[in-house]
Design a protein around this motif. Structure first.
Motif, PDB file in Angstrom:
ATOM      1  N   ASP A  29       7.530   5.130 -21.299  1.00  0.00           N
ATOM      2  CA  ASP A  29       6.587   4.592 -22.268  1.00  0.00           C
ATOM      3  C   ASP A  29       7.320   3.561 -23.116  1.00  0.00           C
ATOM      4  OD1 ASP A  29       3.850   4.970 -23.681  1.00  0.00           O
ATOM      5  OD2 ASP A  29       5.290   5.087 -25.321  1.00  0.00           O
ATOM      6  N   VAL A  30       6.614   2.548 -23.572  1.00  0.00           N
ATOM      7  CA  VAL A  30       7.200   1.581 -24.501  1.00  0.00           C
ATOM      8  C   VAL A  30       6.175   1.309 -25.595  1.00  0.00           C
ATOM      9  CG1 VAL A  30       6.457  -0.462 -23.199  1.00  0.00           C
ATOM     10  CG2 VAL A  30       8.449  -0.602 -24.702  1.00  0.00           C
ATOM     11  N   SER A  31       6.646   1.271 -26.830  1.00  0.00           N
ATOM     12  CA  SER A  31       5.753   1.188 -27.977  1.00  0.00           C
ATOM     13  C   SER A  31       6.292   0.203 -29.012  1.00  0.00           C
ATOM     14  CB  SER A  31       5.591   2.577 -28.611  1.00  0.00           C
ATOM     15  OG  SER A  31       4.664   2.552 -29.670  1.00  0.00           O
ATOM     16  N   HIS A  32       5.424  -0.155 -29.937  1.00  0.00           N
ATOM     17  CA  HIS A  32       5.742  -1.094 -31.013  1.00  0.00           C
ATOM     18  C   HIS A  32       6.001  -0.328 -32.305  1.00  0.00           C
ATOM     19  CE1 HIS A  32       4.136  -3.115 -34.662  1.00  0.00           C
ATOM     20  NE2 HIS A  32       4.686  -4.201 -34.178  1.00  0.00           N
ATOM     21  N   ARG A  33       6.932  -0.829 -33.108  1.00  0.00           N
ATOM     22  CA  ARG A  33       7.155  -0.323 -34.459  1.00  0.00           C
ATOM     23  C   ARG A  33       7.263  -1.512 -35.401  1.00  0.00           C
ATOM     24  NH1 ARG A  33       5.841   3.604 -32.276  1.00  0.00           N
ATOM     25  NH2 ARG A  33       6.704   5.710 -32.337  1.00  0.00           N
ATOM     26  N   GLY A  34       6.602  -1.409 -36.555  1.00  0.00           N
ATOM     27  CA  GLY A  34       6.639  -2.499 -37.518  1.00  0.00           C
ATOM     28  C   GLY A  34       6.751  -2.002 -38.940  1.00  0.00           C
ATOM     29  N   GLY A  35       7.261  -2.843 -39.816  1.00  0.00           N
ATOM     30  CA  GLY A  35       7.406  -2.531 -41.231  1.00  0.00           C
ATOM     31  C   GLY A  35       7.934  -3.747 -41.956  1.00  0.00           C
ATOM     32  N   CYS A  36       8.047  -3.646 -43.249  1.00  0.00           N
ATOM     33  CA  CYS A  36       8.636  -4.748 -44.007  1.00  0.00           C
ATOM     34  C   CYS A  36      10.141  -4.778 -43.761  1.00  0.00           C
ATOM     35  CB  CYS A  36       8.346  -4.588 -45.492  1.00  0.00           C
ATOM     36  SG  CYS A  36       6.613  -4.868 -45.906  1.00  0.00           S
ATOM     37  N   PRO A  37      10.770  -5.955 -43.871  1.00  0.00           N
ATOM     38  CA  PRO A  37      12.224  -6.020 -43.668  1.00  0.00           C
ATOM     39  C   PRO A  37      12.950  -4.963 -44.481  1.00  0.00           C
ATOM     40  CG  PRO A  37      11.332  -8.225 -43.866  1.00  0.00           C
ATOM     41  CD  PRO A  37      10.191  -7.281 -44.171  1.00  0.00           C
ATOM     42  N   GLY A  38      13.873  -4.264 -43.837  1.00  0.00           N
ATOM     43  CA  GLY A  38      14.566  -3.152 -44.470  1.00  0.00           C
ATOM     44  C   GLY A  38      14.060  -1.806 -44.005  1.00  0.00           C
ATOM     45  N   PHE A  39      12.951  -1.794 -43.217  1.00  0.00           N
ATOM     46  CA  PHE A  39      12.431  -0.487 -42.784  1.00  0.00           C
ATOM     47  C   PHE A  39      13.345   0.159 -41.750  1.00  0.00           C
ATOM     48  CE2 PHE A  39      10.872  -2.638 -39.094  1.00  0.00           C
ATOM     49  CZ  PHE A  39      10.345  -1.723 -38.194  1.00  0.00           C
ATOM     50  N   VAL A  40      14.166  -0.629 -41.082  1.00  0.00           N
ATOM     51  CA  VAL A  40      15.216  -0.074 -40.230  1.00  0.00           C
ATOM     52  C   VAL A  40      16.529  -0.168 -40.995  1.00  0.00           C
ATOM     53  CG1 VAL A  40      16.415  -0.180 -38.018  1.00  0.00           C
ATOM     54  CG2 VAL A  40      14.009  -0.873 -38.166  1.00  0.00           C
ATOM     55  N   GLN A  41      17.196   0.946 -41.166  1.00  0.00           N
ATOM     56  CA  GLN A  41      18.450   0.982 -41.912  1.00  0.00           C
ATOM     57  C   GLN A  41      19.623   1.268 -40.987  1.00  0.00           C
ATOM     58  OE1 GLN A  41      18.373   3.139 -45.737  1.00  0.00           O
ATOM     59  NE2 GLN A  41      16.206   3.542 -45.342  1.00  0.00           N
TER      60      GLN A  41
END
Length: 332
Positions: free
Chosen positions: A214-226
């Protein structure tokens, strides 16, 4: 919430459970197991509705999840002029494209291999997913995906972007491979507002449509990945469609592949590793919109400059981000 969830076609809605044991475990832990089983039977099909077939045919790129020789999932992209994908049958998607030799899973497209596909139209925030098996491979030219699962996703957390006119030429891709993130890669990841994640079930059973990639999308405002360290990163799991395809896969098999794309420069950053799900999050974290946190222990990083052949201009963040206060780093 699903796009076109009530659209019916001449195919058949799946009769068995569309979920494997890992997905059912996560659904139970989240307290949604019974109602999501009913929803899954209604919206996950073993064919593509006409609207999805038309949608894929109009796209200039598709995100795919493939497993390497060791079974580890990777996310990457295939692209071409609109029409490079087409569907002559409800359960078959033909792809006239091939990965270039510098792609980490270039040699992994083969008949019978499991594959996950995500079609995403950034300008409209529309996306649809398919999972299935590869067939009809012609090396260097293309292949087909025999669809086992097809379903739409809501537009939540997708940032709007408009495609630029084709760039006549790009420098040849340059690659760097390492076991950890370098300084420029840390900067890239922490500034990202989008990434894609490939995951897999515990088994890749050809006969069981709930098993596969499976492949999926993840999104957020900059900084949501730490970035916790050069060998570990963390990202939030926001409220979604409650099917828990990705988290269910990670529960069954912790291996995951992340893909970050710079939609202007064409930079592609592949990160693979092992994930763990943290359910015990603080009220502060929950108030910032995160229901869980996912930590990834990094095993391999591949940085490819100028590898993505298209270019998109940023338009706006998803309205769901501001509504849920997700405008800064998620506290841990």
């Amino acid at each position: 919430m699903f796009l076109e969830a009530c659209v019916h076609d001449r195919g058949t809605i799946m009769t068995g459970s569309p979920f494997h044991a890992g997905e059912r475990t996560i659904q139970s832990l989240a307290g949604v197991r019974e109602r999501i089983e009913r929803r899954g039977r209604a919206v996950i099909r073993n064919y593509m509705p006409e609207q999805h077939r038309t949608f894929f045919a109009a796209l200039p790129f598709v995100v795919v999840g493939l497993a390497d020789q060791n079974g580890h999932p990777w996310a990457t992209t295939l692209s071409g002029p609109p029409g490079f994908m087409n569907s002559a049958e409800q359960d078959l998607l033909a792809v006239k494209a091939w990965l270039d030799p510098g792609d980490p899973v270039h040699s992994c497209i083969r008949d019978g291999a499991p594959v996950g596909g995500l079609g995403i139209e950034l300008s409209t925030r529309r996306r649809n997913r398919i999972n299935g098996r590869i067939e009809n491979c012609v090396v260097g030219e293309g292949f087909s995906i025999r669809v086992q699962q097809s379903f739409g996703n809501c537009p939540k957390y997708i940032q709007a972007r408009n495609e630029r006119p084709p760039i006549r030429s790009r420098p040849a891709p340059e690659s760097r491979m390492a076991s950890h993130l370098g300084d420029s890669e840390v900067y890239f990841v922490t500034g990202a507002d989008t990434f894609f994640i490939a995951s897999r079930s515990a088994q890749l059973d050809r006969e069981d449509s709930s098993q596969g990639l499976d492949v999926s999308h993840r999104g957020g405002c900059p900084g949501f990945v730490q970035v916790i360290s050069p060998n570990e990163l963390c990202f939030p799991d926001y409220s979604g469609n409650l099917l828990f395809n990705t988290l269910g896969n990670l529960e069954a098999d912790a291996r995951a592949g992340l893909l970050f794309i710079d939609f202007q420069s064409g930079r592609m950053l592949y990160i693979i590793g092992r994930a763990r799900i943290c359910w015990d999050v603080s009220e502060t974290t929950r108030s910032a919109g995160a229901e869980r946190l996912i930590f990834l222990d990094i095993q391999c990083v591949v940085n490819r400059e100028h590898a993505f052949p298209l270019s998109f201009d940023f338009v706006s963040y998803s309205p769901h981000l501001g509504a849920e206060g997700q405008d800064s780093k998620i506290p841990q």
